[in-house]
Design an enzyme around this catalytic site. Sequence first.
Site, PDB file in Angstrom:
ATOM      1  N   GLU A  23      15.990 -26.263 -18.514  1.00  0.00           N
ATOM      2  CA  GLU A  23      15.517 -24.882 -18.591  1.00  0.00           C
ATOM      3  C   GLU A  23      15.661 -24.155 -17.269  1.00  0.00           C
ATOM      4  O   GLU A  23      15.048 -23.112 -17.052  1.00  0.00           O
ATOM      5  CB  GLU A  23      14.047 -24.860 -19.009  1.00  0.00           C
ATOM      6  CG  GLU A  23      13.834 -25.546 -20.332  1.00  0.00           C
ATOM      7  CD  GLU A  23      12.373 -25.673 -20.677  1.00  0.00           C
ATOM      8  OE1 GLU A  23      11.518 -25.452 -19.806  1.00  0.00           O
ATOM      9  OE2 GLU A  23      12.095 -25.990 -21.827  1.00  0.00           O
TER      10      GLU A  23
ATOM     11  N   LYS B  24       6.576 -20.713 -31.289  1.00  0.00           N
ATOM     12  CA  LYS B  24       8.034 -20.728 -31.225  1.00  0.00           C
ATOM     13  C   LYS B  24       8.588 -20.381 -32.604  1.00  0.00           C
ATOM     14  O   LYS B  24       8.159 -20.980 -33.603  1.00  0.00           O
ATOM     15  CB  LYS B  24       8.534 -22.110 -30.816  1.00  0.00           C
ATOM     16  CG  LYS B  24       8.132 -22.508 -29.400  1.00  0.00           C
ATOM     17  CD  LYS B  24       8.521 -23.938 -29.103  1.00  0.00           C
ATOM     18  CE  LYS B  24       8.204 -24.291 -27.651  1.00  0.00           C
ATOM     19  NZ  LYS B  24       8.343 -25.738 -27.398  1.00  0.00           N
TER      20      LYS B  24
HETATM   21  C1  LIG Z   1      11.310 -25.506 -24.452  1.00  0.00           C
HETATM   22  C2  LIG Z   1      10.296 -26.268 -24.717  1.00  0.00           C
HETATM   23  O1  LIG Z   1      10.338 -27.403 -25.427  1.00  0.00           O
HETATM   24  P1  LIG Z   1      11.428 -27.841 -26.476  1.00  0.00           P
HETATM   25  O2  LIG Z   1      12.303 -28.821 -25.781  1.00  0.00           O
HETATM   26  O3  LIG Z   1      10.642 -28.478 -27.550  1.00  0.00           O
HETATM   27  O4  LIG Z   1      12.175 -26.648 -26.909  1.00  0.00           O
HETATM   28  C3  LIG Z   1       8.976 -25.909 -24.203  1.00  0.00           C
HETATM   29  O5  LIG Z   1       8.023 -26.571 -24.609  1.00  0.00           O
HETATM   30  O6  LIG Z   1       8.860 -24.979 -23.423  1.00  0.00           O
END
Ligand SMILES: C=C(OP(=O)(O)O)C(=O)O
Length: 513
Positions: free
Chosen positions: A264, A399
Site C-alpha cells: 500500500e 470496504k
Molecule cells: C487494504 C487493507 O486490507 P486488505 O488487504 O484486506 O485489502 C486494509 O485493511 O487496509
Amino acid sequence: MASREATSSTSTAALTVQEYLDKHQLSLRIEEAVNAAVRARAEEPVSYLADVLRRAAPAVITKVRARQIYDSRGVPTIEVDVQTRKGSFRAAVPSGEATRGHDTSDEDASKSPPSSVSQAIAIVNTVLAPPLIGKDPTKQVEIDQLICRVLEKSGDKTGGGASAILAVSLAVCRAGAAEKGVPLYQHIAELAANIRLVLPVPAFTVINGGRHAGNKLACQDFTILPVGADSFASAMRMGTETYHQLRTVIKEKYPADPCSIGDEGGYAPSISSGREALDLIVAAIDRAGGTGRVKIGLDVVASNLFTEAKVYDLDYKTPNNDGKQKKTGADLMTSYKELCAAYPIVSVGDPFDRTDWENTKGLNAADVCQVVGDELLESNVKTIAAAVQGKWCNGLLVKVHDAGTVSATIDAVRTAKEAGWGVMVGHGSGETDDAFIADLAVGLAAGQFKAGAPCQSERLAKYNQLLRIEEQLGDKAIYGGEDFRHIPWVTPSPPSRPAIPPVPYREIAPNHS
Ligand SMILES: C=C(OP(=O)(O)O)C(=O)O
C-alpha cells in the site's frame, strides 16, 4: 386541479404520448410532460411532447459490458462500463489480501495469483446485463436488489459473481449521478438521506507490515492521521511531509535498509518490533512539525497472527521460529494499553482474532482508543448489529468489496453511525485507479479514510479526488478534524409533498414557439 385540466385539454396528444411511451418502453412523467407542453403553448404538441419526454425520461441503461484489467499487484480484476444516453460510466473492483467472499479471483483458486476473472466477466455480460437494459440508474437500491436476486437464482452470487455484482453496482451509481446531474458524492449522500458532506481525515499508511510487506513486522499497517489540520488539503500536506521525513529517519537510523515499500506504499523497513516502527513515526511527525496535530493508527489484522493453539505469534512470518514472540490475548491487551499510553495512538483495527470477541470487547471497554472492526465485521450489517449489541468495538472499517454493493455499504455505515461509532472508508490492498471510495467517504460523511500511503497512483487517485471535491465544495467544505470519530448524518427534512423532478420546458420552448 390544474394538471387534470391540462391533461384533459390535450387528451389526444396524451394518447399519442402513451403510444410513444409504450413504443420506447418508458413509463414516466406523462402528466408533467403534458403540463409543460400546455404551458409552453406548443403548436405541435405531439412532437413537442415527444421532445419533452425524450429529455425528461430517465437516461436508462442501454448497455453493460465487463472487461478484465489488472490491479496494483498485477492481479486480474474486473472493470464494468454502464452506458446510458448521458455517456459511459466505469468502475473497477479492488481486492483484499485476506481470502474473503468478495475477492475478485474466481478462476483456478489454486493458482496464485489467479490468472483470470473470466467467470465474473461472463456473469456481467450474459447474466446481469440483459435484465439491466432499460432500467433507471438512479434507482440504486432497486438495481442492487435486482442484480443480487438474479445471481441468487442462477447460483452465481459468490466468487466471480460477487465481484460482478460490485462492479455493476459501482458503475450504475456513477451513471445515476450523471443522470441527476450531480457529483457522485452528492448522489451517494442523497441515496443515504444525508445532507452533511464531510471531507474525511486521511489515515495514511506510512509503514507496512503483516501480509502487506516482506519484513518481520506483525502489525499490517501503521497509519498517521492529521486530525489537527484545518482542511483536507492541509491534511494532505502534513501527511506527505511526514511521509517524506519518515524515509529520511529510516535512512539515518538504518543506513543499509533499502527503504522498500509494501503493498500500500508504506515503507517496509527491516524491523520486527512495533515500538521500533512507532518510534520512527513519532520522529518523522516531529521533524515535519506535526507533533500534537498528527496522530497514529494501527491496523493489526490480528487474525493473521492467531495460531491453532489460540495464541498470537508476533513472529508468525518466521517459519519454525523459537516461539518467544507468542502472546496470549491478555498479553496483547496489556501491550495495546501500554502502547496507547506511550504513543499518540487514536485507533487500533482488528486488535484480536475475528473470533476473539471477548478480548476485542475488553479493549473497547478500556476506552484507550477507537477500536475498529474490519475483518471482524466484514462490512456486514448483521455482524455490525451484533457487534453493536455486544459492544465488541466502536469503529467500522467499511470496504465496498466486503459489503458487496453500494446499497449494502450505505446500510453498513448507517448501522454503525446509528450506534455512534466512528466510520472509516477503506480501500483494498489490490487497487486500481478508480477513486469511487473518495466520493463515498464524503457522501457518507465517514470522517475517516484509509487508502494507503500518499504515494503510488492507485492510492493517490483517491486522495487527489478528495482534494478536487474539497475545492468544488469551496466554503461549504467541512473537514472531519478532531471530530473524526463522531460525525452523524444529517437527514433532510421530509418534503411537504413528494418531490417531482422539474421538466425543463423553458429550456426547450424556444424551439417550438
Ligand atoms: C487494504 C487493507 O486490507 P486488505 O488487504 O484486506 O485489502 C486494509 O485493511 O487496509
